[in-house]
Design a protein around this motif. Structure first.
Motif, PDB file in Angstrom:
ATOM      1  N   GLY A   1      34.491  40.041  29.946  1.00 30.03           N
ATOM      2  CA  GLY A   1      35.864  40.898  30.308  1.00 30.03           C
ATOM      3  C   GLY A   1      36.246  40.308  31.694  1.00 30.03           C
ATOM      4  O   GLY A   1      37.577  40.615  31.789  1.00 30.03           O
ATOM      5  N   VAL A   2      35.106  40.652  32.618  1.00 29.00           N
ATOM      6  CA  VAL A   2      35.651  40.192  34.208  1.00 29.00           C
ATOM      7  C   VAL A   2      36.300  38.620  34.017  1.00 29.00           C
ATOM      8  O   VAL A   2      37.089  38.420  35.020  1.00 29.00           O
ATOM      9  N   THR A   3      35.647  37.610  33.540  1.00 31.66           N
ATOM     10  CA  THR A   3      36.432  36.297  33.822  1.00 31.66           C
ATOM     11  C   THR A   3      37.429  36.343  32.770  1.00 31.66           C
ATOM     12  O   THR A   3      38.287  35.368  33.318  1.00 31.66           O
ATOM     13  N   LEU A   4      37.644  36.938  31.936  1.00 33.79           N
ATOM     14  CA  LEU A   4      38.873  36.753  31.178  1.00 33.79           C
ATOM     15  C   LEU A   4      39.953  37.252  31.905  1.00 33.79           C
ATOM     16  O   LEU A   4      41.260  37.050  31.962  1.00 33.79           O
ATOM     17  N   ALA A   5      39.896  38.371  32.744  1.00 34.48           N
ATOM     18  CA  ALA A   5      40.556  39.223  33.756  1.00 34.48           C
ATOM     19  C   ALA A   5      41.111  37.900  34.896  1.00 34.48           C
ATOM     20  O   ALA A   5      42.072  37.942  35.222  1.00 34.48           O
ATOM     21  N   CYS A   6      40.144  37.190  35.270  1.00 32.59           N
ATOM     22  CA  CYS A   6      40.442  36.043  36.235  1.00 32.59           C
ATOM     23  C   CYS A   6      41.495  35.074  35.443  1.00 32.59           C
ATOM     24  O   CYS A   6      42.371  34.228  35.934  1.00 32.59           O
ATOM     25  N   VAL A   7      41.035  34.778  34.286  1.00 27.97           N
ATOM     26  CA  VAL A   7      41.811  33.755  33.459  1.00 27.97           C
ATOM     27  C   VAL A   7      43.256  34.413  33.289  1.00 27.97           C
ATOM     28  O   VAL A   7      44.300  33.606  33.386  1.00 27.97           O
ATOM     29  N   VAL A   8      43.321  35.426  32.579  1.00 25.83           N
ATOM     30  CA  VAL A   8      44.576  35.859  32.134  1.00 25.83           C
ATOM     31  C   VAL A   8      45.173  37.055  33.077  1.00 25.83           C
ATOM     32  O   VAL A   8      46.459  36.949  33.458  1.00 25.83           O
ATOM     33  N   GLY A   9      44.428  38.218  33.416  1.00 29.32           N
ATOM     34  CA  GLY A   9      44.841  39.215  34.051  1.00 29.32           C
ATOM     35  C   GLY A   9      45.404  39.008  35.533  1.00 29.32           C
ATOM     36  O   GLY A   9      46.318  39.312  35.942  1.00 29.32           O
ATOM     37  N   VAL A  10      44.433  38.318  36.058  1.00 30.99           N
ATOM     38  CA  VAL A  10      44.710  38.018  37.650  1.00 30.99           C
ATOM     39  C   VAL A  10      45.914  37.122  37.704  1.00 30.99           C
ATOM     40  O   VAL A  10      47.064  37.353  38.576  1.00 30.99           O
ATOM     41  N   PRO A  11      46.146  35.942  37.328  1.00 35.05           N
ATOM     42  CA  PRO A  11      47.422  35.277  37.180  1.00 35.05           C
ATOM     43  C   PRO A  11      48.643  36.027  36.892  1.00 35.05           C
ATOM     44  O   PRO A  11      49.705  35.703  37.310  1.00 35.05           O
ATOM     45  N   ALA A  12      48.351  36.817  35.718  1.00 36.40           N
ATOM     46  CA  ALA A  12      49.543  37.554  35.157  1.00 36.40           C
ATOM     47  C   ALA A  12      50.059  38.624  36.282  1.00 36.40           C
ATOM     48  O   ALA A  12      51.207  38.864  36.444  1.00 36.40           O
ATOM     49  N   GLY A  13      48.907  39.255  37.024  1.00 29.95           N
ATOM     50  CA  GLY A  13      49.284  40.059  37.962  1.00 29.95           C
ATOM     51  C   GLY A  13      49.921  39.634  39.143  1.00 29.95           C
ATOM     52  O   GLY A  13      51.129  39.891  39.745  1.00 29.95           O
ATOM     53  N   ALA A  14      49.683  38.069  39.384  1.00 28.59           N
ATOM     54  CA  ALA A  14      50.280  37.464  40.696  1.00 28.59           C
ATOM     55  C   ALA A  14      51.642  37.004  40.032  1.00 28.59           C
ATOM     56  O   ALA A  14      52.396  36.975  40.884  1.00 28.59           O
ATOM     57  N   LEU A  15      51.822  36.706  38.956  1.00 28.62           N
ATOM     58  CA  LEU A  15      53.357  36.462  38.684  1.00 28.62           C
ATOM     59  C   LEU A  15      54.116  37.850  38.335  1.00 28.62           C
ATOM     60  O   LEU A  15      55.187  37.515  38.852  1.00 28.62           O
ATOM     61  N   LEU A  16      53.504  38.966  38.012  1.00 25.16           N
ATOM     62  CA  LEU A  16      54.233  40.016  38.147  1.00 25.16           C
ATOM     63  C   LEU A  16      54.736  40.308  39.537  1.00 25.16           C
ATOM     64  O   LEU A  16      55.972  40.941  39.940  1.00 25.16           O
ATOM     65  N   GLY A  17      53.881  40.362  40.533  1.00 24.30           N
ATOM     66  CA  GLY A  17      54.075  40.450  41.824  1.00 24.30           C
ATOM     67  C   GLY A  17      55.004  39.461  42.267  1.00 24.30           C
ATOM     68  O   GLY A  17      55.923  40.038  43.142  1.00 24.30           O
ATOM     69  N   GLN A  18      55.350  38.160  41.907  1.00 22.56           N
ATOM     70  CA  GLN A  18      56.252  37.351  42.365  1.00 22.56           C
ATOM     71  C   GLN A  18      57.805  37.704  41.659  1.00 22.56           C
ATOM     72  O   GLN A  18      58.596  37.644  42.565  1.00 22.56           O
ATOM     73  N   LEU A  19      57.737  38.092  40.480  1.00 22.49           N
ATOM     74  CA  LEU A  19      58.808  38.608  39.654  1.00 22.49           C
ATOM     75  C   LEU A  19      59.408  39.924  40.140  1.00 22.49           C
ATOM     76  O   LEU A  19      60.548  40.072  40.480  1.00 22.49           O
ATOM     77  N   TRP A  20      58.512  40.866  40.158  1.00 24.36           N
ATOM     78  CA  TRP A  20      58.921  42.394  40.597  1.00 24.36           C
ATOM     79  C   TRP A  20      58.318  42.983  41.665  1.00 24.36           C
ATOM     80  O   TRP A  20      58.419  44.076  41.441  1.00 24.36           O
ATOM     81  N   GLY A  21      57.381  42.280  42.268  1.00 21.65           N
ATOM     82  CA  GLY A  21      56.813  43.017  43.347  1.00 21.65           C
ATOM     83  C   GLY A  21      55.361  43.428  43.074  1.00 21.65           C
ATOM     84  O   GLY A  21      54.878  43.505  41.761  1.00 21.65           O
ATOM     85  N   TRP A  22      54.520  43.698  43.850  1.00 18.19           N
ATOM     86  CA  TRP A  22      53.090  43.910  43.574  1.00 18.19           C
ATOM     87  C   TRP A  22      52.688  44.991  42.768  1.00 18.19           C
ATOM     88  O   TRP A  22      51.780  45.202  42.270  1.00 18.19           O
ATOM     89  N   ARG A  23      53.808  46.302  42.991  1.00 21.62           N
ATOM     90  CA  ARG A  23      53.497  47.572  42.085  1.00 21.62           C
ATOM     91  C   ARG A  23      53.564  47.150  40.772  1.00 21.62           C
ATOM     92  O   ARG A  23      52.804  47.980  40.057  1.00 21.62           O
ATOM     93  N   ALA A  24      54.199  46.290  40.261  1.00 18.39           N
ATOM     94  CA  ALA A  24      54.284  45.985  39.070  1.00 18.39           C
ATOM     95  C   ALA A  24      52.749  45.450  38.371  1.00 18.39           C
ATOM     96  O   ALA A  24      52.400  46.003  37.195  1.00 18.39           O
TER      97      ALA A  24
END
Length: 396
Positions: free
Chosen positions: A135-158
């Motif tokens: 689950g941790v590594t899947l967070a690296c694969v999917v969750g973390v890049p998705a978080g970075a993308l959300l941050g770029q699109l709508w800000g880090w709060r997203a």
């Protein structure tokens, strides 16, 4: 593997996304809250520090609670602090939410590790650990890049809102899949602590801290390494994080299989390769092709070696069934707290001149080298007592 173990991994995925996502959000947080990137890196260290304190403390408190009640309580707390983090305009408040969230995450992971190994045969601790850490590594694969993308699109709060929303189905999954009932009976607290003070167990905890310190020292500053050293655009940051996560997922899966069979070979061979890989990344980070390839490899090696060390702590401490997972979590997060801090120190000190974001990678190579030296010394000291391995073997 039991299906309930998979569902525990879903909850760990939500929490892992929060733990790692700051690697792609630090520059934006620093700009909005008016702090330096190195100071923003303290958010990662604060989370890790909360994990260090919270893992043994929460594991000790949870001895009195049912497994399901403890897991649900920790997860709901984790969800609430992310809502607070998403709305605050204060860096101090955000820092506080990271600490509280880490305490909840630490308690959850400590209890989840104990619950996971209790669901499988005694000689399958490595596979159970790898399923949970998947689950941790899947967070690296999917969750973390998705978080970075959300941050770029709508800000880090997203990204913080996304973690809060993601925690909701995790609460439902844990509530439905983990058996309830009274708190499990185990050895006395003093007896468990005596087991955890044995030399072989302490050695494994030290090695885990060093290896994870190396991992987080570089991982925390991957975003500026990509943009300032490799000269790639901001859009490459989620790609690099995804590559690291994909490698980590593969490393955990393979490490889980080897940890139950050949732990000594896995740790020695993987450790040497990990040290050389960090050195190669430090030298070649300016070449985008080298950076992209080595990030994938280093993710696999770092998490393969790290997950093997966690499983070996559980093998080494059968007399501490409720606290072993908490102390393993704490040791790894000692590294996760110290690694980013040391990385920030060498960046602020101007080590490496204008190309200073290579400096944390050199620190990572040094920490793994230290772990190899320490591991060799421990192996020599324990050889006469426990054989030619790390001193820890799964049951025959």
């Amino acid at each position: 593997m039991p299906f309930a173990l998979f569902l525990l991994g879903v909850a760990v995925f939500a929490q892992g996304t929060s733990e790692f996502m700051l690697s792609g959000l630090l520059p934006d947080i620093a700009r909005e809250l008016h702090v330096s990137v190195a100071d923003a890196g303290a958010l990662t260290s604060a989370f890790a520090a909360g994990m260090v304190v919270g893992a043994p403390l929460m594991a000790g408190l949870a001895r009195r609670w049912s497994r399901r009640g403890a897991l649900l309580g920790f997860l709901v707390t984790f969800l609430c602090v992310h809502v607070v983090g998403a709305v605050t305009g204060s860096f101090a408040v955000l820092l506080a939410t990271r600490v509280v969230g880490a305490l909840a995450n630490a308690g959850f992971l400590a209890v989840a590790l104990v619950t996971a190994v209790g669901m499988v045969p005694p000689d399958a601790k490595g596979r159970a650990t790898s399923m949970l850490l998947g689950g941790v590594t899947l967070a690296c694969v999917v969750g973390v890049p998705a978080g970075a993308l959300l941050g770029q699109l709508w800000g880090w709060r997203a990204a913080f809102w996304a973690v809060a929303v993601l925690s909701v189905p995790a609460v439902v999954a844990v509530g439905r899949s983990v058996p309830g009932g009274a708190a499990p009976q185990g050895p006395a607290l003093g007896g468990e602590l005596r087991v955890l003070r044995e030399p072989g167990v302490l050695a494994l905890l030290l090695l885990g801290a060093l290896v994870n310190g190396a991992t987080f020292c570089t991982f925390t500053y991957l975003a500026p390494l990509v943009t300032e050293v490799a000269r790639l655009g901001d859009g490459w940051v989620p790609v690099v994080l995804a590559l690291f996560g994909a490698g980590a997922f593969a490393g955990v899966r393979v490490g889980g299989l080897l940890a139950d069979r050949r732990p000594g070979v896995t740790l020695a061979g993987g450790g040497i390769a990990l040290c050389l890989g960090w050195a190669a990344l430090a030298l070649g980070a300016g070449d985008p092709a080298v950076l992209l390839g080595l990030v994938l490899v280093q993710g696999a090696l770092a998490f393969g070696v790290g997950s093997t060390l966690i499983s070996q702590v559980l093998y080494a401490a059968p007399g501490a069934p409720t606290l072993a997972g908490g102390f393993a979590t704490a040791a790894f997060n000692v590294g996760a707290a110290c690694g980013p801090w040391v990385g920030g120190v060498v960046i602020d000190a101007g080590v490496g001149g204008g190309d200073g974001y290579r400096a944390p990678v050199w620190v990572s190579a040094g920490l793994v080298a230290l772990a190899l030296v320490a591991g060799a010394g421990v192996r020599a000291g324990l050889r006469g007592k426990r054989g030619a391995d790390t001193g820890v073997r799964p049951p025959a």
